[in-house]
Design a protein around this motif. Structure first.
Motif, mmCIF file in Angstrom:
data_model
loop_
_atom_site.group_PDB
_atom_site.id
_atom_site.type_symbol
_atom_site.label_atom_id
_atom_site.label_comp_id
_atom_site.label_asym_id
_atom_site.label_seq_id
_atom_site.Cartn_x
_atom_site.Cartn_y
_atom_site.Cartn_z
ATOM 1 N N ARG A 12 12.281 4.952 -1.126
ATOM 2 C CA ARG A 12 12.592 3.619 -0.625
ATOM 3 C C ARG A 12 12.864 3.641 0.877
ATOM 4 N N ALA A 13 13.441 4.727 1.374
ATOM 5 C CA ALA A 13 13.699 4.813 2.815
ATOM 6 C C ALA A 13 12.398 4.763 3.598
ATOM 7 N N GLN A 14 11.351 5.439 3.110
ATOM 8 C CA GLN A 14 10.054 5.408 3.779
ATOM 9 C C GLN A 14 9.448 4.010 3.734
ATOM 10 N N GLY B 288 0.788 -1.218 0.000
ATOM 11 C CA GLY B 288 0.000 0.000 0.000
ATOM 12 C C GLY B 288 0.821 1.269 0.000
ATOM 13 N N GLY B 289 2.097 1.168 -0.423
ATOM 14 C CA GLY B 289 2.930 2.362 -0.458
ATOM 15 C C GLY B 289 2.505 3.304 -1.571
ATOM 16 N N LYS B 290 2.604 4.585 -1.295
ATOM 17 C CA LYS B 290 2.255 5.571 -2.299
ATOM 18 C C LYS B 290 3.366 5.662 -3.336
ATOM 19 N N ALA B 291 2.987 6.048 -4.539
ATOM 20 C CA ALA B 291 3.967 6.169 -5.608
ATOM 21 C C ALA B 291 5.035 7.199 -5.258
ATOM 22 N N GLU C 131 19.308 2.301 3.256
ATOM 23 C CA GLU C 131 18.046 2.947 2.914
ATOM 24 C C GLU C 131 17.177 3.386 4.088
ATOM 25 N N SER C 132 17.536 3.058 5.334
ATOM 26 C CA SER C 132 16.658 3.505 6.415
ATOM 27 C C SER C 132 17.351 3.463 7.759
#
Length: 468
Positions: free
Chosen positions: A360-362, A353-356, A404-405
């Protein structure tokens, strides 16, 4: 006799006989709350969209949320098929019909035509979550009715003291409100004290798991609800760590273990497991060129591995948090709930369900948080393997090196960073060639900053302890 002893319905229907249900005006009997169209539409959506399966499974935790027994059977079957699915597997009326036929349940659910009717009932699969919410809400209302029925029965019977009946009634209301059949949890210090003393006298936490490395066990232990992150650079040994740990829990401690891998396929996972347990050269297994001595070593562990039904290797494509939950529910439904989960590896997981617009970190931050929530929801330690960024090459890693995070550091209860000194061609080099440093960079319930050296036996797909 207590309220908990009053029989509960096995299929989600009312616990009272029809002639004991409270009458409506005019003397007619009420029917337990349910929404047939919502049940049909949610099931139909499952056979139209794999994404709908993950969405609905996150809402409907138990098949008994469905009112009709046929719908319970269909839902359980579809979840089982999805949990056991591999790349290219389709779940549709044809394949579900075949599975129900194999189980001998096709006639019980109304035959193949009814499955096609379910699909035709769906206005749109995009609303699957909405249909599932309706099903869950109706099931919650039925639980309230059932709880009230048991409360009334016990009050009329008067077999216990009034205080006990009232306390049991409160537990019933709590269970109905939370959707569980558990009694009110013991939360006060007074409730917890005796159990805590028992743990102290035992000398160990009975719920904690150890690792295969004795010197590392002196620093950390894996407890239910924890997220344990194992970080390493490429070829740093994180996959070996994860597989060795899961194998230790499943084969040495005889507790169910789940490895969810996006890094390797099932055949490669089996080769690594066999190499580690039998002490066979991994290259011989991968190339299928075994010697007589290799076969002899494999024979010694063959019975154990052939009966390792409690050790599940999931190499499903596009691994998501919902798929891990589905696999855990699948194991639990077979009286084999996982005692540990290993996810290999975090940055390869597919976001949900990630937004476009999400970077990538989010997305990795959401996955990290999701794994922590799974650990807490199922009360098992979840071991997430994670990749370092390129800046960590050539030096001892830091918790800030996760690719990335930085959220991984915040979510983890324990962080172990693996470090190998490697030459440019990937071979061991330096004074500690053949070793892996396990750096305990974070330990919420113990000492941090400790370094444990492990023996790197890559040719046998395992890490060994220096401690005997």
């Amino acid at each position: 006799m207590s309220i908990a002893d009053v029989p509960r319905p096995a299929n989600g229907h009312s616990a009272l006989p029809a002639d004991e249900l409270p009458p409506e005006d005019g003397g007619f009997h009420r029917e337990p709350p349910h929404d047939l169209e919502a049940e049909q539409s949610s099931l139909g959506a499952l056979m139209l969209s794999a994404q709908a399966i993950e969405t609905v499974a996150a809402v409907i935790k138990d098949s008994t949320d469905y009112y009709r027994p046929a719908h319970q059977t269909i839902y359980s079957t579809i979840l089982d098929m999805y949990a056991a699915s591999t790349r290219g597997t389709s779940i549709d009326p044809i394949t579900v019909t075949a599975e129900l036929t194999k189980r001998g349940d096709l006639a019980k659910v109304g035959g193949a035509p009814y499955l096609h009717t379910l699909v035709q009932t769906v206005p749109t699969a995009a609303n699957a979550e909405y249909y599932a919410e309706i099903v869950r809400e109706k099931a919650a209302l039925r639980r309230v009715i059932e709880a009230g029925t048991r409360m009334v029965t016990m009050a009329y019977a008067g077999l216990d003291d009034a205080d006990q009946i009232v306390e049991g009634a409160m537990a019933e209301v709590q269970a109905a409100a939370t959707g569980t059949t558990d009694a009110i949890p013991l939360l006060s210090v007074a409730d917890r004290w005796e159990g805590f003393l028992d743990e102290l006298q035992a000398g160990t936490d009975p719920q904690a798991l150890d690792t295969p490395w004795r010197d590392l066990n002196e620093i950390i232990e894996l407890k239910p609800g924890q997220l344990i992150t194992i970080g390493a650079a490429t070829a740093g040994g994180k996959s070996l760590f994860g597989m060795n740990l899961a194998a230790h829990v499943a084969l040495k401690r005889n507790k169910p273990a789940l490895v969810a891998s996006m890094e390797m396929g099932g055949s490669e996972l089996m080769a690594r497991l066999t190499a580690a347990e039998a002490g066979v050269n991994l290259d011989h297994l991968v190339r299928r060129k075994l010697t007589e001595a290799d076969w002899g070593r494999i024979a010694k562990v063959a019975d154990q591995l052939a009966n390792a039904k409690n050790f599940v290797l999931d190499d499903s494509a596009n691994l998501t948090l919902s798929k891990i939950r589905a696999r855990m529910r699948w194991m639990t439904a077979r009286d084999n709930p996982p005692a540990i989960v290993v996810a290999d590896y975090l940055q390869l997981m597919t976001p949900e369900g990630g937004k476009a617009t999400d970077n990538r970190a989010q997305q990795v931050a959401e996955i990290s948080r999701g794994l922590k929530l799974i650990a807490m929801e199922f009360q098992v330690p979840v071991v997430a393997l994670a990749q370092f960024n390129r800046g960590a090459v050539g030096r001892r890693p830091l918790v800030s090196d996760f690719k990335e995070s930085s959220a991984i550091e915040q979510d983890s209860n324990i962080i172990v960073l693996l470090h190998r000194e490697l030459a440019e061609d990937g071979t061991d080099t330096g004074p500690k060639a053949g070793e892996v440093e396990a750096i305990v960079a974070k330990n919420r319930n113990g000492a941090s900053g400790r370094i444990v050296s492990l023996i790197f036996q890559g040719h046998m797909a395992r890490l060994a302890s220096f401690a005997r």
